[in-house]
Write a protein that holds these residues in place. Structure first.
Motif, PDB file in Angstrom:
ATOM      1  N   HIS A  76     -13.968  28.833  23.180  1.00 40.04           N
ATOM      2  CA  HIS A  76     -12.964  29.989  23.203  1.00 40.04           C
ATOM      3  C   HIS A  76     -11.617  29.175  22.676  1.00 40.04           C
ATOM      4  O   HIS A  76     -11.018  28.389  24.048  1.00 40.04           O
ATOM      5  N   GLU A  78      -8.585  29.239  23.529  1.00 41.01           N
ATOM      6  CA  GLU A  78      -7.725  29.508  24.985  1.00 41.01           C
ATOM      7  C   GLU A  78      -8.101  28.888  25.780  1.00 41.01           C
ATOM      8  O   GLU A  78      -7.820  27.598  27.018  1.00 41.01           O
ATOM      9  N   ILE A 115      -2.940  33.329  32.665  1.00 39.56           N
ATOM     10  CA  ILE A 115      -3.052  33.815  32.433  1.00 39.56           C
ATOM     11  C   ILE A 115      -3.764  34.509  33.024  1.00 39.56           C
ATOM     12  O   ILE A 115      -4.241  34.085  34.150  1.00 39.56           O
ATOM     13  N   ASP A 119      -6.630  39.002  30.699  1.00 32.79           N
ATOM     14  CA  ASP A 119      -5.912  38.611  29.150  1.00 32.79           C
ATOM     15  C   ASP A 119      -7.473  38.040  29.081  1.00 32.79           C
ATOM     16  O   ASP A 119      -7.932  37.712  27.719  1.00 32.79           O
ATOM     17  N   MET A 120      -7.752  37.719  29.944  1.00 25.98           N
ATOM     18  CA  MET A 120      -9.470  36.489  29.985  1.00 25.98           C
ATOM     19  C   MET A 120     -10.320  38.035  29.862  1.00 25.98           C
ATOM     20  O   MET A 120     -11.536  37.300  28.313  1.00 25.98           O
ATOM     21  N   ASP A 121     -10.466  39.085  29.781  1.00 25.54           N
ATOM     22  CA  ASP A 121     -11.572  39.886  29.771  1.00 25.54           C
ATOM     23  C   ASP A 121     -11.276  40.830  28.902  1.00 25.54           C
ATOM     24  O   ASP A 121     -12.497  40.947  27.990  1.00 25.54           O
ATOM     25  N   GLU A 122     -10.024  40.110  27.762  1.00 28.56           N
ATOM     26  CA  GLU A 122     -10.188  41.126  26.181  1.00 28.56           C
ATOM     27  C   GLU A 122      -9.893  40.043  25.341  1.00 28.56           C
ATOM     28  O   GLU A 122     -10.147  40.164  23.924  1.00 28.56           O
ATOM     29  N   TRP A 123     -10.210  38.113  25.749  1.00 25.04           N
ATOM     30  CA  TRP A 123     -11.069  37.459  24.450  1.00 25.04           C
ATOM     31  C   TRP A 123     -12.795  37.777  24.553  1.00 25.04           C
ATOM     32  O   TRP A 123     -12.849  38.439  25.429  1.00 25.04           O
ATOM     33  N   GLU A 124     -12.352  37.828  22.655  1.00 23.24           N
ATOM     34  CA  GLU A 124     -14.307  37.973  22.284  1.00 23.24           C
ATOM     35  C   GLU A 124     -14.772  36.688  22.588  1.00 23.24           C
ATOM     36  O   GLU A 124     -14.302  35.560  22.141  1.00 23.24           O
ATOM     37  N   ASN A 125     -16.362  37.114  23.764  1.00 22.98           N
ATOM     38  CA  ASN A 125     -17.113  35.805  23.630  1.00 22.98           C
ATOM     39  C   ASN A 125     -16.210  34.597  23.920  1.00 22.98           C
ATOM     40  O   ASN A 125     -15.877  33.733  23.042  1.00 22.98           O
ATOM     41  N   MET A 126     -15.910  34.058  25.540  1.00 21.88           N
ATOM     42  CA  MET A 126     -15.882  32.887  26.106  1.00 21.88           C
ATOM     43  C   MET A 126     -16.403  31.814  25.365  1.00 21.88           C
ATOM     44  O   MET A 126     -16.311  30.506  25.347  1.00 21.88           O
TER      45      MET A 126
END
Length: 146
Positions: A76, A78, A115, A119-126
């Motif tokens: 990702h 980020e 972070i 926030d990390m849970d909302e990222w699509e496919n890390m």
């Protein structure tokens, strides 16, 4: 009259050749894959440094050999912009026979200051993987998950 017959024959021949080309473009390799990953702090005292660990399986469910198969992990944005270390992000598999699987593991650490877990849970496919292979002299690529 001869011109009309010649034109009809040429059109019919063109249709046969064109329909044959469509079948030649059909891929006989069918790449699939699966990625599992986990994210967590490197230790209790340094929660701002997070570690992602992944396990990837790449398979060929097709009927032909996937040649010169290579894989590259895509993190990702980020995570990529905050990288501290990265291991196991590329894998050269070589030829992948039909009905076979190959796997690899890797990990990355990154600075997660400012972070939240939310926030990390909302990222699509890390973690994604780009697979590149050759088939009948042509290069193909696929990114999983799609």
């Amino acid at each position: 009259m001869k011109l009309k017959i010649l034109l009809l024959v040429l059109v019919a021949f063109g249709a046969i050749v064109t329909s044959g080309c469509i079948f030649d473009e059909t891929k006989e390799v069918e790449i699939s894959g699966d990625i599992g990953y986990s994210v967590g702090a490197i230790n209790q005292n340094q929660t701002n440094i997070q570690k992602i660990q992944w396990t990837t399986s790449i398979g060929n469910n097709g009927e032909a050999i996937a040649e010169n198969v290579s894989c590259e992990v895509i993190l990702h944005p980020e995570v990529s912009s905050r990288l501290i270390s990265l291991e196991g992000n590329e894998k050269y598999i070589g030829d992948l026979e039909p009905d076979t699987w190959e796997g690899f593991k890797g990990n990355a650490t990154f600075d997660a200051s400012n972070i939240s877990k939310r926030d990390m849970d909302e990222w699509e496919n890390m973690v994604k993987v780009k697979i590149i292979w050759e088939e009948n002299g042509k290069k193909f690529e696929e990114v999983i998950p799609r």
